[in-house]
Motif scaffolding. Structure first.
Motif, PDB file in Angstrom:
ATOM      1  N   ASP A 184      25.268 -52.514  45.494  1.00 16.03           N
ATOM      2  CA  ASP A 184      24.149 -51.199  45.770  1.00 16.03           C
ATOM      3  C   ASP A 184      22.912 -51.854  45.889  1.00 16.03           C
ATOM      4  O   ASP A 184      22.741 -52.883  45.401  1.00 16.03           O
ATOM      5  CB  ASP A 184      24.048 -50.503  44.453  1.00 16.03           C
ATOM      6  CG  ASP A 184      23.831 -48.910  44.893  1.00 16.03           C
ATOM      7  OD1 ASP A 184      23.690 -48.782  45.855  1.00 16.03           O
ATOM      8  OD2 ASP A 184      23.803 -47.995  43.714  1.00 16.03           O
ATOM      9  N   ASP A 185      22.083 -50.943  46.744  1.00 15.28           N
ATOM     10  CA  ASP A 185      20.746 -51.392  47.087  1.00 15.28           C
ATOM     11  C   ASP A 185      20.513 -52.966  47.589  1.00 15.28           C
ATOM     12  O   ASP A 185      19.490 -53.625  47.247  1.00 15.28           O
ATOM     13  CB  ASP A 185      19.845 -51.192  45.756  1.00 15.28           C
ATOM     14  CG  ASP A 185      20.102 -49.842  45.142  1.00 15.28           C
ATOM     15  OD1 ASP A 185      20.296 -48.788  45.963  1.00 15.28           O
ATOM     16  OD2 ASP A 185      19.657 -49.401  43.972  1.00 15.28           O
ATOM     17  N   PHE A 186      21.556 -53.311  48.240  1.00  9.56           N
ATOM     18  CA  PHE A 186      21.481 -54.674  48.861  1.00  9.56           C
ATOM     19  C   PHE A 186      20.099 -54.943  49.692  1.00  9.56           C
ATOM     20  O   PHE A 186      19.558 -54.073  50.378  1.00  9.56           O
ATOM     21  CB  PHE A 186      22.674 -54.827  49.718  1.00  9.56           C
ATOM     22  CG  PHE A 186      23.156 -56.445  50.112  1.00  9.56           C
ATOM     23  CD1 PHE A 186      23.442 -57.122  48.985  1.00  9.56           C
ATOM     24  CD2 PHE A 186      22.472 -56.641  51.053  1.00  9.56           C
ATOM     25  CE1 PHE A 186      23.785 -58.492  49.232  1.00  9.56           C
ATOM     26  CE2 PHE A 186      22.666 -58.205  51.336  1.00  9.56           C
ATOM     27  CZ  PHE A 186      23.556 -58.817  50.434  1.00  9.56           C
ATOM     28  N   ILE A 206      23.474 -50.892  52.128  1.00  2.87           N
ATOM     29  CA  ILE A 206      21.991 -51.132  52.634  1.00  2.87           C
ATOM     30  C   ILE A 206      21.010 -50.200  51.885  1.00  2.87           C
ATOM     31  O   ILE A 206      21.261 -48.976  52.113  1.00  2.87           O
ATOM     32  CB  ILE A 206      21.540 -51.284  53.966  1.00  2.87           C
ATOM     33  CG1 ILE A 206      23.011 -51.864  54.532  1.00  2.87           C
ATOM     34  CG2 ILE A 206      20.599 -51.749  54.249  1.00  2.87           C
ATOM     35  CD1 ILE A 206      22.930 -51.921  56.262  1.00  2.87           C
ATOM     36  N   ASP A 207      20.125 -50.506  51.114  1.00  3.97           N
ATOM     37  CA  ASP A 207      19.060 -49.692  50.541  1.00  3.97           C
ATOM     38  C   ASP A 207      18.652 -48.806  51.482  1.00  3.97           C
ATOM     39  O   ASP A 207      18.129 -49.085  52.350  1.00  3.97           O
ATOM     40  CB  ASP A 207      18.226 -50.432  49.472  1.00  3.97           C
ATOM     41  CG  ASP A 207      17.424 -49.604  48.619  1.00  3.97           C
ATOM     42  OD1 ASP A 207      18.094 -49.093  47.743  1.00  3.97           O
ATOM     43  OD2 ASP A 207      16.013 -49.425  48.846  1.00  3.97           O
ATOM     44  N   LYS A 208      18.314 -47.626  51.006  1.00  2.00           N
ATOM     45  CA  LYS A 208      17.832 -46.542  51.820  1.00  2.00           C
ATOM     46  C   LYS A 208      16.354 -46.703  52.251  1.00  2.00           C
ATOM     47  O   LYS A 208      15.961 -46.182  53.164  1.00  2.00           O
ATOM     48  CB  LYS A 208      18.040 -45.124  51.267  1.00  2.00           C
ATOM     49  CG  LYS A 208      17.494 -44.883  49.840  1.00  2.00           C
ATOM     50  CD  LYS A 208      17.582 -43.389  49.532  1.00  2.00           C
ATOM     51  CE  LYS A 208      17.053 -43.091  48.147  1.00  2.00           C
ATOM     52  NZ  LYS A 208      17.682 -43.743  47.076  1.00  2.00           N
ATOM     53  N   SER A 209      15.469 -47.454  51.633  1.00  3.43           N
ATOM     54  CA  SER A 209      14.284 -47.787  51.798  1.00  3.43           C
ATOM     55  C   SER A 209      14.232 -48.543  53.200  1.00  3.43           C
ATOM     56  O   SER A 209      13.156 -48.375  53.834  1.00  3.43           O
ATOM     57  CB  SER A 209      13.600 -48.576  50.673  1.00  3.43           C
ATOM     58  OG  SER A 209      14.144 -49.871  50.452  1.00  3.43           O
TER      59      SER A 209
HETATM   60 CA    CA Z   1      18.534 -46.873  44.581  1.00  3.79          CA
END
Ligand code: CA
Ligand code: C2E
Ligand code: CA
Ligand code: CA
Length: 283
Positions: A184-186, A206-209
């Protein structure tokens, strides 16, 4: 309960008044922690689900389970308000069990209604990566007649960093059961690349940021592109989270990203409403 914690905490400095309880919590947080402990037993945790779809076909493949706390006075609380508290105070094993139970049970119901859907469950950085986790996963899959490959566990890099050897052993055994594993949050952690080789991973998220700004920030676009390429080369599914519009979806498809999750498809919704949502979407 809250008063008791307060009294002890305001005494002569720090006391270890309950095993696993963080002595640095404020009185408010201690009170909320006590309520969380009771709330978990009382069934106040609710699983919301957010659909994930095949990026090319748009077909819904499964959901991610996202926990909410139906607090008797404060209403519906989001995980950011209580997961850190649970992590600091030893409540993650109970929380994870409650989420796993609801998620796997739902997956079993959906299968019996003819929907072969996967369900992904988050393991926190302080998760119970131990024999108990393996046992409860196995028990739940059996009880609800859910094949192991319908369940994916999402871990973050920090959960691996804490105890790499033990983590690896537990994850290998879950992999042997057939349970899927996702990072998660790669891209947000430290040693992403080596973990991909050391752990039995089938998916990166892929992290949403990065995803949310990939159309406006060239640096973020480059990171997304690199993760997609890496995943493709390693034969991994690559899930983009935080997809909020059609233009981002189109660009991700062009890059070769395999799966998507985000408000553009649907926001997290109560478990009970998911099949109706699916029926309305797929007709
Ligand atoms: Ca997160
Ligand atoms: P996460 O695993 O990265 O989950 C994705 C978060 O992004 C969710 O927030 C989701 O509502 C939000 N999100 C999804 N699509 C979009 C989008 O298109 N745009 C934007 N702006 N946001 C989007 P949520 O539900 O508040 O969860 C926050 C975090 O709490 C999760 O991040 C996860 O780390 C943690 N969490 C949630 N449920 C659990 C759980 O059952 N156990 C553990 N240990 N952690 C959980
Ligand atoms: Ca997640
Ligand atoms: Ca994530």
């Amino acid at each position: 309960d809250a008063a008791m914690y307060y009294a002890k905490n305001s005494g002569s400095g720090l006391h270890v008044y309950e095993k696993g309880l963080d002595a640095n919590e404020t009185p408010e947080r201690l009170a909320l922690t006590a309520e969380l402990r009771q709330g978990i037993s009382a069934g106040q945790l609710e699983v919301y689900v957010q659909p994930q779809a095949d990026l090319r076909t748009g077909l819904v493949l499964g959901v991610e389970a996202l926990v909410r706390w139906r607090h008797p006075r404060h209403g519906l609380l989001f995980p950011d308000t209580f997961i850190p508290l649970a992590e600091r105070n030893g409540l993650i094993p109970q929380l994870t069990d409650a989420v796993l139970e609801q998620a796997v049970a739902a997956c079993g119901r959906w299968r019996r209604a003819g929907h072969r859907l996967t369900v992904s469950v988050n393991l926190s950085a302080r998760s119970n990566l131990n024999d108990n986790l393996i046992a409860s996963v196995q028990r739940l899959l059996n009880r609800h007649a859910v094949p192991a490959d319908s369940l994916t566990l999402e871990i973050t890099e920090s959960s691996v960093i804490r105890d790499p050897g033990r983590t690896r052993m537990v994850l290998d055994r879950l992999h042997d059961l057939g349970v899927g594993l996702s990072i998660d949050d790669f891209g947000t952690g430290y040693s992403s690349l080596s973990y991909l080789r050391q752990l039995p991973v089938q998916e990166v998220k892929i992290d949403k940021s990065f995803v949310m700004s990939m159309l406006t920030e060239p640096g973020d676009a480059a990171i997304v592109r690199s993760i997609v390429d890496l995943g493709t080369n390693l034969d991994l599914a690559v899930v983009a989270e935080g997809v909020e519009d059609a233009a981002t979806w189109a660009e991700l498809e062009r890059l070769g990203c395999t799966n998507m999750q985000g408000f553009y498809l649907a926001p997290p919704m109560p478990l009970a409403g998911f099949i109706d949502w699916l029926a309305a979407r797929e007709g």
